[in-house]
Design a protein around this motif. Structure first.
Motif, mmCIF file in Angstrom:
data_model
loop_
_atom_site.group_PDB
_atom_site.id
_atom_site.type_symbol
_atom_site.label_atom_id
_atom_site.label_comp_id
_atom_site.label_asym_id
_atom_site.label_seq_id
_atom_site.Cartn_x
_atom_site.Cartn_y
_atom_site.Cartn_z
ATOM 1 N N MET A 184 0.835 -1.190 0.000
ATOM 2 C CA MET A 184 0.000 0.000 0.000
ATOM 3 C C MET A 184 0.876 1.249 0.000
ATOM 4 O O MET A 184 1.984 1.237 0.523
ATOM 5 C CB MET A 184 -0.918 -0.009 1.222
ATOM 6 N N LYS A 185 0.361 2.305 -0.569
ATOM 7 C CA LYS A 185 1.113 3.550 -0.709
ATOM 8 C C LYS A 185 0.814 4.495 0.453
ATOM 9 O O LYS A 185 -0.337 4.615 0.863
ATOM 10 C CB LYS A 185 0.745 4.233 -2.024
ATOM 11 N N SER A 186 1.843 5.163 0.950
ATOM 12 C CA SER A 186 1.649 6.189 1.973
ATOM 13 C C SER A 186 0.925 7.379 1.358
ATOM 14 O O SER A 186 1.255 7.812 0.252
ATOM 15 C CB SER A 186 2.992 6.648 2.536
ATOM 16 N N LEU A 187 -0.049 7.921 2.094
ATOM 17 C CA LEU A 187 -0.784 9.083 1.620
ATOM 18 C C LEU A 187 -0.292 10.333 2.344
ATOM 19 O O LEU A 187 0.858 10.397 2.755
ATOM 20 C CB LEU A 187 -2.290 8.841 1.801
ATOM 21 N N HIS A 188 -1.139 11.328 2.528
ATOM 22 C CA HIS A 188 -0.703 12.623 3.041
ATOM 23 C C HIS A 188 -0.563 12.658 4.556
ATOM 24 O O HIS A 188 -0.065 13.632 5.103
ATOM 25 C CB HIS A 188 -1.677 13.719 2.598
ATOM 26 N N ARG A 189 -1.037 11.601 5.225
ATOM 27 C CA ARG A 189 -0.877 11.473 6.675
ATOM 28 C C ARG A 189 -0.173 10.159 6.963
ATOM 29 O O ARG A 189 -0.384 9.170 6.239
ATOM 30 C CB ARG A 189 -2.238 11.454 7.377
ATOM 31 N N PRO A 190 0.617 10.095 8.022
ATOM 32 C CA PRO A 190 1.354 8.857 8.294
ATOM 33 C C PRO A 190 0.467 7.676 8.669
ATOM 34 O O PRO A 190 0.921 6.535 8.621
ATOM 35 C CB PRO A 190 2.292 9.245 9.450
ATOM 36 N N ASP A 191 -0.793 7.948 9.021
ATOM 37 C CA ASP A 191 -1.698 6.866 9.403
ATOM 38 C C ASP A 191 -2.649 6.470 8.276
ATOM 39 O O ASP A 191 -3.580 5.695 8.487
ATOM 40 C CB ASP A 191 -2.511 7.246 10.650
ATOM 41 N N LEU A 192 -2.432 6.997 7.069
ATOM 42 C CA LEU A 192 -3.291 6.681 5.940
ATOM 43 C C LEU A 192 -2.496 6.034 4.810
ATOM 44 O O LEU A 192 -1.408 6.490 4.459
ATOM 45 C CB LEU A 192 -3.972 7.945 5.398
ATOM 46 N N TYR A 193 -3.092 4.986 4.233
ATOM 47 C CA TYR A 193 -2.510 4.297 3.090
ATOM 48 C C TYR A 193 -3.579 4.107 2.030
ATOM 49 O O TYR A 193 -4.776 4.071 2.330
ATOM 50 C CB TYR A 193 -1.955 2.927 3.505
ATOM 51 N N GLY A 194 -3.124 3.985 0.792
ATOM 52 C CA GLY A 194 -4.047 3.740 -0.293
ATOM 53 C C GLY A 194 -3.501 2.694 -1.247
ATOM 54 O O GLY A 194 -2.296 2.458 -1.307
ATOM 55 N N TRP A 195 -4.397 2.060 -1.984
ATOM 56 C CA TRP A 195 -3.998 1.130 -3.048
ATOM 57 C C TRP A 195 -5.090 1.156 -4.106
ATOM 58 O O TRP A 195 -6.212 1.566 -3.846
ATOM 59 C CB TRP A 195 -3.715 -0.257 -2.490
ATOM 60 N N SER A 196 -4.727 0.754 -5.327
ATOM 61 C CA SER A 196 -5.619 0.980 -6.461
ATOM 62 C C SER A 196 -5.614 -0.192 -7.426
ATOM 63 O O SER A 196 -4.673 -0.985 -7.461
ATOM 64 C CB SER A 196 -5.173 2.240 -7.229
#
Length: 199
Positions: free
Chosen positions: A1-13
């Motif tokens: 998963m990719k790190s987003l704009h906050r250290p506690d958020l991740y995303g994947w697509s």
């Protein structure tokens, strides 16, 4: 998963060739149990990453067309599933909780019920007042700007525009994480206002 704009958020697509955009899942990593929103299929790498971050407690689905990989993840992790109360009578998979406007999924994650989209009572989620997570109604076909579903997909355009107006009025939005398309990581409130001005 990719790190987003906050250290506690991740995303994947996953890429959808028919629409030429990414479908996105979001993971909020939190001490009380992690939350996934509209999860798409996980690669082996992403499964291992998610498990290393503590697995998943809740899966939140913004609408019935964003079930995606939720059932498979729930079957393997025993996560609970939450979905819009507006679709309670017709939702195609088992849900443990039905969410309405103003509910909190967990502390810090508020439910905003939208009207006029392609499913009744579609959800948007407000994370700690600064990150907006959307399902189908608000999306992004190109980087740096937001759009909405085309008119022919909407149940009620006037209600959909009113829902966007409500989102644009939220005072502290920094990021907009869309279920379909490109996320907006900065000036999210401004991008929402720009969207409203086009409707």
């Amino acid at each position: 998963m990719k790190s987003l704009h906050r250290p506690d958020l991740y995303g994947w697509s996953t890429f959808n060739p028919a629409r030429n955009i990414d479908f996105n899942g979001v993971a909020w990593i939190r001490p009380g149990g992690n939350v996934l929103i509209d999860p798409v299929a996980l690669s082996n790498h992403d499964w291992n990453h998610l498990q290393s971050l503590g697995g998943v407690l809740w899966i939140v689905l913004t609408n019935s067309e964003h079930i995606r990989y939720a059932k498979e993840i729930a079957d393997q992790t025993y996560a609970k599933i939450a979905a819009p109360v507006g679709e309670r009578d017709s939702f195609p998979i088992h849900c443990d909780r039905w969410l309405a406007d103003g509910d909190q999924v967990v502390p810090g994650l508020e439910v905003l019920e939208l009207q006029g989209s392609k499913t009744p009572g579609e959800l948007a989620l407000l994370l700690e007042e600064t990150t907006l997570i959307t399902g189908d109604l608000v999306r992004a076909r190109k980087a740096g700007s937001l759009t909405i579903l085309p008119d022919e997909k909407l149940l009620n355009r006037q209600a959909a525009v009113a829902s966007v107006k409500r989102l644009a009025a939220l005072p502290n939005i920094e990021a907009v994480l869309v279920g379909d398309g490109w996320p907006v990581f900065r000036d999210g409130g401004l991008r929402l206002q720009e969207l409203l001005d086009t409707l």
